[in-house]
Design a protein around this motif. Structure first.
Motif, PDB file in Angstrom:
ATOM      1  N   TYR A   1      59.667  82.284  -3.013  1.00 30.85           N
ATOM      2  CA  TYR A   1      58.512  83.180  -3.043  1.00 30.85           C
ATOM      3  C   TYR A   1      58.748  84.356  -3.981  1.00 30.85           C
ATOM      4  O   TYR A   1      57.887  84.697  -4.800  1.00 30.85           O
ATOM      5  N   VAL A   2      59.919  84.991  -3.871  1.00 37.50           N
ATOM      6  CA  VAL A   2      60.179  86.187  -4.661  1.00 37.50           C
ATOM      7  C   VAL A   2      60.432  85.860  -6.135  1.00 37.50           C
ATOM      8  O   VAL A   2      60.486  86.771  -6.970  1.00 37.50           O
ATOM      9  N   THR A   3      60.577  84.580  -6.455  1.00 38.37           N
ATOM     10  CA  THR A   3      60.774  84.170  -7.849  1.00 38.37           C
ATOM     11  C   THR A   3      59.507  83.582  -8.458  1.00 38.37           C
ATOM     12  O   THR A   3      59.077  83.987  -9.553  1.00 38.37           O
ATOM     13  N   MET A   4      58.877  82.639  -7.763  1.00 41.26           N
ATOM     14  CA  MET A   4      57.742  81.925  -8.333  1.00 41.26           C
ATOM     15  C   MET A   4      56.471  82.769  -8.365  1.00 41.26           C
ATOM     16  O   MET A   4      55.712  82.715  -9.337  1.00 41.26           O
ATOM     17  N   VAL A   5      56.229  83.553  -7.323  1.00 40.27           N
ATOM     18  CA  VAL A   5      55.013  84.367  -7.297  1.00 40.27           C
ATOM     19  C   VAL A   5      54.999  85.406  -8.422  1.00 40.27           C
ATOM     20  O   VAL A   5      53.998  85.543  -9.137  1.00 40.27           O
ATOM     21  N   PRO A   6      56.082  86.181  -8.639  1.00 44.16           N
ATOM     22  CA  PRO A   6      56.071  87.095  -9.790  1.00 44.16           C
ATOM     23  C   PRO A   6      55.922  86.382 -11.132  1.00 44.16           C
ATOM     24  O   PRO A   6      55.266  86.902 -12.042  1.00 44.16           O
ATOM     25  N   LEU A   7      56.531  85.196 -11.275  1.00 47.01           N
ATOM     26  CA  LEU A   7      56.384  84.459 -12.530  1.00 47.01           C
ATOM     27  C   LEU A   7      54.934  84.037 -12.765  1.00 47.01           C
ATOM     28  O   LEU A   7      54.407  84.168 -13.881  1.00 47.01           O
ATOM     29  N   CYS A   8      54.294  83.534 -11.716  1.00 54.62           N
ATOM     30  CA  CYS A   8      52.886  83.140 -11.855  1.00 54.62           C
ATOM     31  C   CYS A   8      52.002  84.348 -12.124  1.00 54.62           C
ATOM     32  O   CYS A   8      51.079  84.289 -12.952  1.00 54.62           O
ATOM     33  N   LEU A   9      52.281  85.451 -11.440  1.00 60.73           N
ATOM     34  CA  LEU A   9      51.500  86.666 -11.663  1.00 60.73           C
ATOM     35  C   LEU A   9      51.717  87.207 -13.070  1.00 60.73           C
ATOM     36  O   LEU A   9      50.787  87.737 -13.699  1.00 60.73           O
ATOM     37  N   TYR A  10      52.918  87.058 -13.582  1.00 61.82           N
ATOM     38  CA  TYR A  10      53.209  87.487 -14.953  1.00 61.82           C
ATOM     39  C   TYR A  10      52.354  86.720 -15.953  1.00 61.82           C
ATOM     40  O   TYR A  10      51.796  87.304 -16.895  1.00 61.82           O
ATOM     41  N   VAL A  11      52.227  85.404 -15.750  1.00 63.07           N
ATOM     42  CA  VAL A  11      51.413  84.580 -16.648  1.00 63.07           C
ATOM     43  C   VAL A  11      49.932  84.950 -16.524  1.00 63.07           C
ATOM     44  O   VAL A  11      49.202  85.044 -17.527  1.00 63.07           O
ATOM     45  N   ILE A  12      49.479  85.186 -15.294  1.00 65.92           N
ATOM     46  CA  ILE A  12      48.067  85.529 -15.085  1.00 65.92           C
ATOM     47  C   ILE A  12      47.722  86.861 -15.735  1.00 65.92           C
ATOM     48  O   ILE A  12      46.691  86.993 -16.408  1.00 65.92           O
ATOM     49  N   LEU A  13      48.579  87.857 -15.545  1.00 73.27           N
ATOM     50  CA  LEU A  13      48.312  89.168 -16.133  1.00 73.27           C
ATOM     51  C   LEU A  13      48.354  89.117 -17.657  1.00 73.27           C
ATOM     52  O   LEU A  13      47.597  89.816 -18.332  1.00 73.27           O
ATOM     53  N   LYS A  14      49.243  88.300 -18.178  1.00 74.34           N
ATOM     54  CA  LYS A  14      49.301  88.156 -19.635  1.00 74.34           C
ATOM     55  C   LYS A  14      48.046  87.469 -20.158  1.00 74.34           C
ATOM     56  O   LYS A  14      47.555  87.785 -21.255  1.00 74.34           O
ATOM     57  N   TYR A  15      47.502  86.550 -19.382  1.00 78.40           N
ATOM     58  CA  TYR A  15      46.275  85.868 -19.791  1.00 78.40           C
ATOM     59  C   TYR A  15      45.088  86.829 -19.822  1.00 78.40           C
ATOM     60  O   TYR A  15      44.218  86.736 -20.695  1.00 78.40           O
ATOM     61  N   PHE A  16      45.045  87.752 -18.886  1.00 74.87           N
ATOM     62  CA  PHE A  16      43.959  88.734 -18.826  1.00 74.87           C
ATOM     63  C   PHE A  16      44.263  89.992 -19.637  1.00 74.87           C
ATOM     64  O   PHE A  16      43.642  91.038 -19.417  1.00 74.87           O
ATOM     65  N   SER A  17      45.220  89.912 -20.539  1.00 74.68           N
ATOM     66  CA  SER A  17      45.562  91.021 -21.448  1.00 74.68           C
ATOM     67  C   SER A  17      45.983  92.280 -20.708  1.00 74.68           C
ATOM     68  O   SER A  17      45.666  93.401 -21.115  1.00 74.68           O
ATOM     69  N   ALA A  18      46.677  92.092 -19.593  1.00 74.76           N
ATOM     70  CA  ALA A  18      47.250  93.223 -18.864  1.00 74.76           C
ATOM     71  C   ALA A  18      48.694  92.883 -18.504  1.00 74.76           C
ATOM     72  O   ALA A  18      49.070  92.821 -17.323  1.00 74.76           O
ATOM     73  N   PRO A  19      49.525  92.617 -19.526  1.00 69.85           N
ATOM     74  CA  PRO A  19      50.881  92.130 -19.244  1.00 69.85           C
ATOM     75  C   PRO A  19      51.727  93.176 -18.545  1.00 69.85           C
ATOM     76  O   PRO A  19      51.584  94.380 -18.749  1.00 69.85           O
ATOM     77  N   SER A  20      52.598  92.671 -17.710  1.00 67.79           N
ATOM     78  CA  SER A  20      53.549  93.523 -17.001  1.00 67.79           C
ATOM     79  C   SER A  20      54.935  92.924 -17.149  1.00 67.79           C
ATOM     80  O   SER A  20      55.083  91.711 -17.371  1.00 67.79           O
ATOM     81  N   GLY A  21      55.959  93.757 -17.039  1.00 67.13           N
ATOM     82  CA  GLY A  21      57.319  93.282 -17.169  1.00 67.13           C
ATOM     83  C   GLY A  21      57.698  92.342 -16.040  1.00 67.13           C
ATOM     84  O   GLY A  21      57.415  92.608 -14.871  1.00 67.13           O
ATOM     85  N   ILE A  22      58.340  91.243 -16.366  1.00 61.51           N
ATOM     86  CA  ILE A  22      58.726  90.280 -15.343  1.00 61.51           C
ATOM     87  C   ILE A  22      59.757  90.878 -14.394  1.00 61.51           C
ATOM     88  O   ILE A  22      59.729  90.614 -13.178  1.00 61.51           O
ATOM     89  N   VAL A  23      60.652  91.712 -14.899  1.00 59.32           N
ATOM     90  CA  VAL A  23      61.660  92.327 -14.033  1.00 59.32           C
ATOM     91  C   VAL A  23      61.005  93.328 -13.089  1.00 59.32           C
ATOM     92  O   VAL A  23      61.394  93.445 -11.923  1.00 59.32           O
ATOM     93  N   GLN A  24      59.996  94.037 -13.554  1.00 60.76           N
ATOM     94  CA  GLN A  24      59.287  94.969 -12.677  1.00 60.76           C
ATOM     95  C   GLN A  24      58.584  94.238 -11.548  1.00 60.76           C
ATOM     96  O   GLN A  24      58.564  94.709 -10.404  1.00 60.76           O
ATOM     97  N   LEU A  25      58.014  93.083 -11.842  1.00 59.66           N
ATOM     98  CA  LEU A  25      57.356  92.299 -10.795  1.00 59.66           C
ATOM     99  C   LEU A  25      58.373  91.749  -9.801  1.00 59.66           C
ATOM    100  O   LEU A  25      58.129  91.750  -8.583  1.00 59.66           O
ATOM    101  N   LEU A  26      59.502  91.272 -10.295  1.00 59.90           N
ATOM    102  CA  LEU A  26      60.547  90.781  -9.396  1.00 59.90           C
ATOM    103  C   LEU A  26      61.073  91.906  -8.509  1.00 59.90           C
ATOM    104  O   LEU A  26      61.335  91.704  -7.312  1.00 59.90           O
ATOM    105  N   CYS A  27      61.227  93.091  -9.085  1.00 51.42           N
ATOM    106  CA  CYS A  27      61.691  94.242  -8.312  1.00 51.42           C
ATOM    107  C   CYS A  27      60.679  94.614  -7.240  1.00 51.42           C
ATOM    108  O   CYS A  27      61.042  94.883  -6.087  1.00 51.42           O
ATOM    109  N   LEU A  28      59.402  94.643  -7.602  1.00 51.59           N
ATOM    110  CA  LEU A  28      58.354  95.010  -6.645  1.00 51.59           C
ATOM    111  C   LEU A  28      58.284  94.028  -5.487  1.00 51.59           C
ATOM    112  O   LEU A  28      58.254  94.432  -4.312  1.00 51.59           O
ATOM    113  N   TYR A  29      58.276  92.746  -5.780  1.00 48.08           N
ATOM    114  CA  TYR A  29      58.168  91.741  -4.722  1.00 48.08           C
ATOM    115  C   TYR A  29      59.440  91.673  -3.883  1.00 48.08           C
ATOM    116  O   TYR A  29      59.395  91.385  -2.686  1.00 48.08           O
TER     117      TYR A  29
END
Length: 282
Positions: free
Chosen positions: A175-203
């Motif tokens: 969960y803590v690995t796949m969900v941030p990765l999927c969210l990273y791809v989604i945010l990048k698709y909507f032109s609101a990219p976020s750092g993958i490490v920041q998402l992993l840290c948050l989750y």
């Protein structure tokens, strides 16, 4: 007058009268410049040898910090191959105990929504790794203990289920690995990219609330367990959603749907945790 040894003879006729002295053109004057010798040790070495007031230069942290422009023994890897080196992940574990405790406290107060701002310059993976590891063993051990007590109270035979540890590890690590990765791809698709490490840290820090919730699940009351799981899931989901809302707003009109999806997915994790680990079946 004649001189003995190295003295020259002087002609009295040439020196009589008042005649200005003329320097000998063959005579070379030698000017001694000021001595450039320094006392030993030099003044710059004070502190190293003479014990002056200044600290020695070699007392700094030059061995722990790279010298700007200097050449290191092991040149850093370039390109995508650098992700397979230990040096690439070293900055994400550069935190101390106080940093981890402050971030854990921040995760327990979900309505602030300032976690991403405070960790933007130094997101870490140290805290998320140990939070997930601790949660795996706590959830598996507490779930096993609850099942054991329920069987003994009804005088039933009980067998230890080793699959609870492997299932917990797959659930939380996945969960803590796949969900941030999927969210990273989604945010990048909507032109609101976020750092993958920041998402992993948050989750990763968002899962800490499930550790005390797992400990409270030893109370043999099904309604109480549901309340604990629901409250933990709500706090964790609110923590993630509020910290990502300010960033996802820039994704356009669909930001609300993304935030709601993040919130519901975190609640679903709490429900799965309750149904599988803290629902006693005899």
């Amino acid at each position: 007058m004649m001189s003995s040894g190295g003295y020259t003879s002087l002609d009295h006729q040439k020196v009589s009268g008042s005649v200005p002295a003329v320097s000998d053109p063959g005579h070379t004057s030698v000017k001694f410049t000021e001595s450039n010798l320094q006392t030993f040790p030099p003044s710059e070495a004070q502190g190293k040898i003479s014990g002056g007031s200044r600290p020695p230069r070699d007392a700094d942290d030059s061995f722990s910090k790279p010298v700007p422009g200097g050449s290191s023994e092991e040149p850093p890897s370039r390109g995508w191959l650098s992700m397979f080196t230990v040096a690439a992940y070293k900055p994400y574990f550069d935190v101390d105990t106080s940093d981890v405790l402050d971030r854990i406290k921040e995760s327990l107060i979900p309505f602030r929504g300032s976690f991403t701002e405070k960790t933007a310059s130094n997101p870490d993976l140290y805290g998320p790794f140990w939070i997930c590891t601790t949660l795996i063993f706590v959830a598996a051990s507490i779930g096993t203990f609850v099942t054991y007590v329920a069987h003994k109270l009804q005088k039933k035979d009980w067998d230890y289920d080793i699959n609870m540890i492997t299932w917990s590890a797959g659930l939380f690590y996945g969960y803590v690995t796949m969900v941030p990765l999927c969210l990273y791809v989604i945010l990048k698709y909507f032109s609101a990219p976020s750092g993958i490490v920041q998402l992993l840290c948050l989750y990763g820090y968002s899962l800490f609330i499930f550790i005390p919730a797992s400990c409270l699940s030893v109370v043999p009351m099904e309604l109480f367990r549901w309340v604990v799981a629901g409250l933990a899931g709500f706090m964790s989901a609110t923590f993630v959603a509020l910290n990502l809302r300010a960033h996802i707003i820039s994704a356009g009109e669909r930001w609300f749907l993304i935030v709601v999806g993040i919130f519901l997915l975190q609640l679903a994790l709490a429900v799965v945790l309750k149904l599988y680990l803290f629902t006693v079946t005899v």
